[in-house]
Design an enzyme around this catalytic site. Structure first.
Site, PDB file in Angstrom:
ATOM      1  N   HIS A 143       0.833  -1.215   0.000  1.00 10.49           N
ATOM      2  CA  HIS A 143       0.000   0.000   0.000  1.00 10.49           C
ATOM      3  C   HIS A 143       0.863   1.258   0.000  1.00 10.49           C
ATOM      4  O   HIS A 143       0.967   1.959   1.007  1.00 10.49           O
ATOM      5  CB  HIS A 143      -0.954  -0.013   1.201  1.00 10.49           C
ATOM      6  CG  HIS A 143      -2.054  -1.011   1.064  1.00 10.49           C
ATOM      7  ND1 HIS A 143      -2.102  -2.186   1.763  1.00 10.49           N
ATOM      8  CD2 HIS A 143      -3.153  -1.011   0.257  1.00 10.49           C
ATOM      9  CE1 HIS A 143      -3.182  -2.865   1.427  1.00 10.49           C
ATOM     10  NE2 HIS A 143      -3.832  -2.188   0.510  1.00 10.49           N
ATOM     11  N   ASN A 144       1.481   1.508  -1.142  1.00 15.40           N
ATOM     12  CA  ASN A 144       2.341   2.688  -1.285  1.00 15.40           C
ATOM     13  C   ASN A 144       1.913   3.464  -2.538  1.00 15.40           C
ATOM     14  O   ASN A 144       0.911   3.113  -3.184  1.00 15.40           O
ATOM     15  CB  ASN A 144       3.805   2.245  -1.351  1.00 15.40           C
ATOM     16  CG  ASN A 144       4.022   1.150  -2.385  1.00 15.40           C
ATOM     17  OD1 ASN A 144       3.454   1.231  -3.480  1.00 15.40           O
ATOM     18  ND2 ASN A 144       4.801   0.145  -2.048  1.00 15.40           N
ATOM     19  N   GLN A 171       1.482 -17.489  -0.166  1.00 13.73           N
ATOM     20  CA  GLN A 171       1.218 -16.825  -1.446  1.00 13.73           C
ATOM     21  C   GLN A 171       0.191 -17.591  -2.260  1.00 13.73           C
ATOM     22  O   GLN A 171      -0.750 -17.012  -2.789  1.00 13.73           O
ATOM     23  CB  GLN A 171       2.502 -16.678  -2.253  1.00 13.73           C
ATOM     24  CG  GLN A 171       3.374 -15.577  -1.694  1.00 13.73           C
ATOM     25  CD  GLN A 171       4.573 -15.328  -2.552  1.00 13.73           C
ATOM     26  OE1 GLN A 171       4.727 -15.942  -3.586  1.00 13.73           O
ATOM     27  NE2 GLN A 171       5.409 -14.428  -2.102  1.00 13.73           N
ATOM     28  N   VAL A 185       3.141   3.573  -5.430  1.00 14.03           N
ATOM     29  CA  VAL A 185       3.212   2.822  -6.699  1.00 14.03           C
ATOM     30  C   VAL A 185       1.902   2.063  -6.917  1.00 14.03           C
ATOM     31  O   VAL A 185       1.405   1.976  -8.044  1.00 14.03           O
ATOM     32  CB  VAL A 185       4.424   1.859  -6.721  1.00 14.03           C
ATOM     33  CG1 VAL A 185       4.592   1.246  -8.106  1.00 14.03           C
ATOM     34  CG2 VAL A 185       5.695   2.582  -6.318  1.00 14.03           C
TER      35      VAL A 185
HETATM   36 ZN    ZN Z   1      -5.873  -0.100  -2.961  1.00 16.64          ZN
END
Ligand code: ZN
EC number: 3.1.4.-
Length: 438
Positions: free
Chosen positions: A163-164, A363, A166
């Site tokens: 959550h950055n 994953q 990018v």
């Molecule tokens: Zn989002």
């Protein structure tokens, strides 16, 4: 020869000192000749102090302040549009070349972020605003726009693996692809496009890198402020409103345009994954009844909500190489939450236990379920809505391929691991916290 060298060094030292004193004199003369500051400067200064206080108040609500993790203290220099000049012309040339293909689904946002020196969100938004002529249409002040976008980009936590800024840029690029869909493009007003892009760029701003259940169980003040409902999304929205007001980007618009804030909120709040079923069933109903009328502003708004939801979870619809990178990043963020939970003696959330669960198991388990129960049903309806467009077909192709690939990896895993994590394949009502990567 040595004497000559020493003498030459002495001369150059004296020369430097003389030059230094000369500069000091000039500065002193300038400061003496500078007129007394008129009163209006004092009031401007006062205004700055007041603005600074308002900023501090806003920051008090910020997760970054809450975590005592200011960027400067962490030694991170905030990326601002101004730092672009540090880049080699070659890099900027490549970034500009990439922007000419920004509407392609294979756009590599990670590469674009590197080429823009971490300014992918600001650069992308400025470009798209120009493409759509939004700066001209809304008579936006470019300085205010840059300031607003710089604040938004900076308020994303660059230390979050997922959550950055990018991720925000990636969602914005996907949103642009959806706004271009023939079914939609002709019907959209400049306001729709403006809101769609703004919501995409800001939808996760100041995300703390932990999910809502974590905030509730740690009794975070924002959880009580928003009564344990859409806590993160409400915070993303209110932070955006704060920055809009602080930058005065829209202050010149007539009063009725101020309901933009509400519309922006309605779009950002739609990204709450726990409301997935609510949106999906309404979307299905509209498609079954064929009653969507895109001449109606309310129906266009609903489709913008759906488009943003699609853009937010479109990672599994990207090429495997990009898709896999996002999966690894979100798992890394889950692990960090698990580490925090362990540190503070909380029960470790599903898929967040790095010590107990192997990387591939988490994953595979997480992504397989996320694809099957969140992403696939939503994109199946989007495919129907676009009747189906080449882009939708392309996305579904990647989705099925990636799903099959995760599935092969899952069965290639050791039987004990498969058994241990078989519970992770069960669907959860409303999306569940484990699949919350929006
Ligand atoms: Zn989002």
């Amino acid at each position: 020869k040595r004497v000559f060298n020493s003498s030459s060094a002495l001369h150059s030292l004296i020369g430097t000192q003389v030059l230094f004193i000369f500069i000091l004199c000039i500065l002193r003369v300038n400061s003496c000749t500078e007129p007394r500051r008129p009163y209006r400067f004092a009031s401007a200064q006062q205004g700055e102090v007041e603005a600074g206080t308002r900023r501090k108040m806003k920051r008090l609500l910020s997760f970054q302040r809450y975590c005592h993790a200011s960027r400067l203290l962490r030694g991170l220099v905030p990326h601002t549009p101004g730092s672009l000049h540090l880049l080699d012309d070659d890099y900027l040339g490549q970034a500009a070349h990439m922007l000419s293909k920004v509407g392609k689904w294979n756009f590599d946002i990670f590469l674009f972020d590197r080429l823009t020196n971490g300014n992918s969100l600001v650069t992308l938004m400025c470009h798209l605003f120009n493409v759509y002529g939004l700066v001209h249409h809304f008579q936006l002040d470019m300085v205010k726009l840059h300031r607003f976008l710089g604040m938004v980009q900076e308020d994303y936590h660059s230390q979050n693996p997922y959550h950055n800024a990018v991720h925000a840029a990636d969602v914005t690029q996907a949103m642009y692809c959806y706004l271009k869909e023939p079914k939609l493009a002709e019907q959209l007003s400049p306001l729709d496009v403006f809101l769609g892009l703004m919501a995409a760029a800001t939808h996760d701003v100041d995300h703390p890198g932990v999910n809502q259940p974590f905030l509730i169980k740690t009794r975070h003040h924002l959880a009580s402020l928003y009564q344990n409902t859409s806590v993160l999304e409400s915070h993303h929205w209110r932070s955006t409103v704060g920055m809009l007001r602080e930058s005065r980007l829209l202050s010149h618009l007539p009063a009725d345009m101020q309901d933009m804030e509400q519309q922006l909120g309605s779009l950002i709040l739609a990204t709450d994954i726990s409301r997935q079923n609510e949106f999906l069933s309404t979307f299905r109903e509209h498609l079954d009844n064929q009653d969507l009328d895109l001449q109606l502003a309310s129906h266009r708004h609903f489709i913008l909500q759906i488009a943003l939801k699609c853009a937010d979870v479109c990672n599994p619809c990207r090429f495997w190489e990009l898709s896999k990178q996002w999966s690894e990043r979100v798992c890394e963020e889950f692990y960090r939450q698990g580490d925090l939970e362990r540190k503070f003696d909380f029960e470790i959330s599903p898929q967040c236990n790095q010590q107990a669960d192997s990387v591939p198991a988490i994953q595979i388990g997480n992504n397989y379920r996320f694809i099957s129960y969140i992403v696939e049903p939503l994109f199946e309806e989007w495919l129907r809505f676009t009747e189906p467009s080449p882009l939708s077909q392309n996305m579904m192709g990647h989705l099925y391929k990636n799903k099959a690939r995760w599935s092969r990896l899952r069965y290639a895993h050791t039987p004990s691991d498969t058994q241990t994590h078989s519970h992770a394949e069960e669907p959860r009502g409303g999306g569940g916290e484990g699949g919350d990567i929006s």
